[in-house]
Design a protein around this motif. Structure first.
Motif, mmCIF file in Angstrom:
data_model
loop_
_atom_site.group_PDB
_atom_site.id
_atom_site.type_symbol
_atom_site.label_atom_id
_atom_site.label_comp_id
_atom_site.label_asym_id
_atom_site.label_seq_id
_atom_site.Cartn_x
_atom_site.Cartn_y
_atom_site.Cartn_z
ATOM 1 N N ILE A 105 0.829 -1.194 0.000
ATOM 2 C CA ILE A 105 0.000 0.000 0.000
ATOM 3 C C ILE A 105 0.869 1.251 0.000
ATOM 4 C CG2 ILE A 105 -0.203 0.176 2.507
ATOM 5 C CD1 ILE A 105 -2.993 0.782 -0.096
ATOM 6 N N GLU A 106 2.101 1.126 0.532
ATOM 7 C CA GLU A 106 3.024 2.259 0.521
ATOM 8 C C GLU A 106 3.424 2.609 -0.910
ATOM 9 O OE1 GLU A 106 2.711 0.729 4.438
ATOM 10 O OE2 GLU A 106 3.345 -0.328 2.613
ATOM 11 N N ASP A 107 3.632 1.565 -1.745
ATOM 12 C CA ASP A 107 3.952 1.798 -3.158
ATOM 13 C C ASP A 107 2.817 2.533 -3.852
ATOM 14 O OD1 ASP A 107 6.351 0.442 -2.871
ATOM 15 O OD2 ASP A 107 5.490 -1.488 -3.473
ATOM 16 N N LEU A 108 1.611 2.128 -3.534
ATOM 17 C CA LEU A 108 0.445 2.774 -4.132
ATOM 18 C C LEU A 108 0.340 4.225 -3.673
ATOM 19 C CD1 LEU A 108 -2.118 2.630 -5.834
ATOM 20 C CD2 LEU A 108 -3.319 1.691 -3.860
ATOM 21 N N ASN A 109 0.581 4.462 -2.396
ATOM 22 C CA ASN A 109 0.498 5.823 -1.857
ATOM 23 C C ASN A 109 1.523 6.752 -2.515
ATOM 24 O OD1 ASN A 109 -1.614 5.291 -0.095
ATOM 25 N ND2 ASN A 109 -0.260 4.672 1.580
ATOM 26 N N LYS A 110 2.711 6.205 -2.803
ATOM 27 C CA LYS A 110 3.739 7.010 -3.479
ATOM 28 C C LYS A 110 3.266 7.421 -4.862
ATOM 29 C CE LYS A 110 7.742 4.997 -1.114
ATOM 30 N NZ LYS A 110 8.962 4.150 -1.275
ATOM 31 N N LYS A 111 2.619 6.489 -5.555
ATOM 32 C CA LYS A 111 2.102 6.790 -6.874
ATOM 33 C C LYS A 111 1.025 7.860 -6.798
ATOM 34 C CE LYS A 111 0.745 6.239 -11.197
ATOM 35 N NZ LYS A 111 1.538 6.689 -12.356
ATOM 36 N N VAL A 112 0.102 7.694 -5.880
ATOM 37 C CA VAL A 112 -1.033 8.615 -5.763
ATOM 38 C C VAL A 112 -0.563 9.999 -5.330
ATOM 39 C CG1 VAL A 112 -3.173 9.073 -4.509
ATOM 40 C CG2 VAL A 112 -2.672 6.769 -5.328
ATOM 41 N N GLY A 127 -9.023 10.473 1.961
ATOM 42 C CA GLY A 127 -7.635 10.134 2.239
ATOM 43 C C GLY A 127 -7.418 8.750 2.812
ATOM 44 N N VAL A 128 -8.481 7.978 3.026
ATOM 45 C CA VAL A 128 -8.364 6.620 3.574
ATOM 46 C C VAL A 128 -8.822 5.617 2.509
ATOM 47 C CG1 VAL A 128 -9.119 5.025 5.382
ATOM 48 C CG2 VAL A 128 -8.785 7.457 5.916
ATOM 49 N N TRP A 129 -8.017 4.591 2.279
ATOM 50 C CA TRP A 129 -8.363 3.604 1.265
ATOM 51 C C TRP A 129 -9.550 2.758 1.719
ATOM 52 C CZ3 TRP A 129 -6.832 4.432 -3.362
ATOM 53 C CH2 TRP A 129 -5.591 5.007 -3.613
ATOM 54 N N ASN A 130 -10.537 2.674 0.848
ATOM 55 C CA ASN A 130 -11.734 1.875 1.113
ATOM 56 C C ASN A 130 -11.979 0.905 -0.034
ATOM 57 O OD1 ASN A 130 -14.205 3.093 3.294
ATOM 58 N ND2 ASN A 130 -12.123 3.890 3.258
ATOM 59 N N VAL A 131 -12.528 -0.259 0.316
ATOM 60 C CA VAL A 131 -12.851 -1.285 -0.672
ATOM 61 C C VAL A 131 -14.354 -1.257 -0.933
ATOM 62 C CG1 VAL A 131 -12.703 -3.738 -1.247
ATOM 63 C CG2 VAL A 131 -10.945 -2.693 0.208
ATOM 64 N N TYR A 162 -1.858 -4.662 -5.424
ATOM 65 C CA TYR A 162 -2.626 -3.479 -5.802
ATOM 66 C C TYR A 162 -2.358 -3.184 -7.274
ATOM 67 C CZ TYR A 162 -2.705 -3.176 -0.746
ATOM 68 O OH TYR A 162 -2.867 -3.473 0.586
ATOM 69 N N GLN A 163 -3.444 -3.066 -8.056
ATOM 70 C CA GLN A 163 -3.318 -2.947 -9.498
ATOM 71 C C GLN A 163 -4.082 -1.740 -10.036
ATOM 72 O OE1 GLN A 163 -1.577 -4.908 -11.545
ATOM 73 N NE2 GLN A 163 -0.953 -6.491 -10.089
ATOM 74 N N ASN A 164 -3.670 -1.283 -11.204
ATOM 75 C CA ASN A 164 -4.465 -0.285 -11.900
ATOM 76 C C ASN A 164 -5.824 -0.881 -12.266
ATOM 77 O OD1 ASN A 164 -2.523 1.873 -12.006
ATOM 78 N ND2 ASN A 164 -1.407 0.697 -13.559
ATOM 79 N N SER A 165 -6.808 -0.037 -12.446
ATOM 80 C CA SER A 165 -8.175 -0.537 -12.649
ATOM 81 C C SER A 165 -8.350 -1.286 -13.958
ATOM 82 C CB SER A 165 -9.175 0.617 -12.587
ATOM 83 O OG SER A 165 -9.011 1.482 -13.705
ATOM 84 N N SER A 166 -7.451 -1.084 -14.907
ATOM 85 C CA SER A 166 -7.564 -1.765 -16.196
ATOM 86 C C SER A 166 -7.256 -3.255 -16.103
ATOM 87 C CB SER A 166 -6.619 -1.122 -17.220
ATOM 88 O OG SER A 166 -5.273 -1.199 -16.758
#
Length: 311
Positions: A131-138, A236-240, A271-275
């Motif tokens: 999730i840290e990798d994803l946060n860096k991207k975002v 700011g909080v990840w939700n599913v 964690y993946q891109n939506s595509s």
């Protein structure tokens, strides 16, 4: 003159005979696959080594199916399945519509099917491992289509929930009432609805010996090897977003804990891109469905089904 007349008569007779033969050929049914099941997938097969041993069945993971499937050990298709595994080539697998985890037939795919399958598959994709990798991207995106307010998130969740085939069995409804399989198609369809409102998401994949209780009033346990759902940022909080398991957006921790019922375990997440339609973390195999063709067919196939409890 008589000779010409005789030739003409012979030619006309031959034409009538040929026409009759062609008519009979067109009238006869063409050879088709003997299976009439609409429940099938095209993909790679691998043996389910962690499945319970059986003297009469062999268990496999087929394509993007979330649960284990099996074939009887005396099935004439068992060798074809083993050959597909050995060669690492995709195959077309048909399932029993009344017992979806049972393989009833396999056939080699056509050249066009193989071409289409290869066009939707990649092996070089790099997921966000944490999730840290994803946060860096975002964090590099100034204005993000993944950001939702609480009201926006709840409204979108409810809109998707109301598209459940259990509520309104309309065309392209989403079969949340059938949790055994199809999470990949449900997540992709929700992504499509997000995109239509200029919103987007990521996708979270969970892998392991996943076990969930799908009943809110009793016990209806099912097992998966993986599960996927859209992932959005709510204030700011990840939700599913997963109406097959919940009645509202939930945090990642809550979502993962749901799959630890009755000794279930989550071994890893991705964690993946939506595509991305499906991702196999073990082989880095990624599948896409950019034209939503598999999404639509899967939703239609599961439209009338209900969750079948395994334990």
């Amino acid at each position: 003159m008589k000779k010409n007349l005789l030739k003409l008569t012979l030619l006309l007779g031959l034409a009538i005979v040929l026409g009759s033969c062609n008519g009979e050929q067109e009238g006869n049914p063409q050879e088709v696959n003997p299976q009439t099941s609409e429940d099938y997938t095209i993909g790679l097969i691998k043996k389910c080594d962690d499945c319970e041993a059986s003297s009469s069945k062999t268990f496999f993971y087929c394509g993007i199916k979330a649960g284990a499937t099996y074939v009887e050990n005396d099935s004439p298709y068992l060798n074809d399945i083993k050959e597909s595994i050995s060669s690492g080539t995709p195959i077309k697998i048909y399932f029993d519509e009344n017992e979806p985890e049972r393989i009833i037939s396999v056939v080699k795919i056509s050249n066009s099917e193989e071409k289409n399958w290869n066009s939707n598959v990649k092996y070089e994709e790099t997921p966000f491992k944490t999730i840290e990798d994803l946060n860096k991207k975002v964090s590099t995106q100034k204005a993000s289509s993944f950001d939702f307010t609480t009201t926006e998130a709840v409204n979108f969740f409810n809109a998707m929930k109301n598209k459940s085939c259990a509520i309104n069995n309309q065309n392209l409804c989403i079969p949340f009432q059938y949790a055994n399989d199809g999470c990949y198609a449900r997540a992709h369809m929700m992504r499509k609805h997000m995109n239509s409102t200029s919103k987007d998401c990521y996708k979270i994949f969970a892998y392991g010996n996943l076990k969930v209780n799908t009943s809110s009033t009793g016990v209806c346990g099912i097992a998966w090897r993986y599960h996927v759902a859209p992932l959005i940022s709510v204030n700011g909080v990840w939700n599913v977003v997963d109406p097959s398991l919940f009645n509202q957006p939930v945090t990642i921790t809550t979502w993962l804990n749901k799959m630890k019922y009755n000794g279930g375990t989550v071994s890893t997440t991705s964690y993946q891109n939506s595509s991305v339609y499906y991702y196999d973390y073990a082989s880095n195999y990624t599948q896409y469905d950019n034209n939503y063709s598999d999404t639509y067919s899967t939703l239609a196939n599961y439209r009338y089904r209900q969750t079948s409890c395994s334990f």
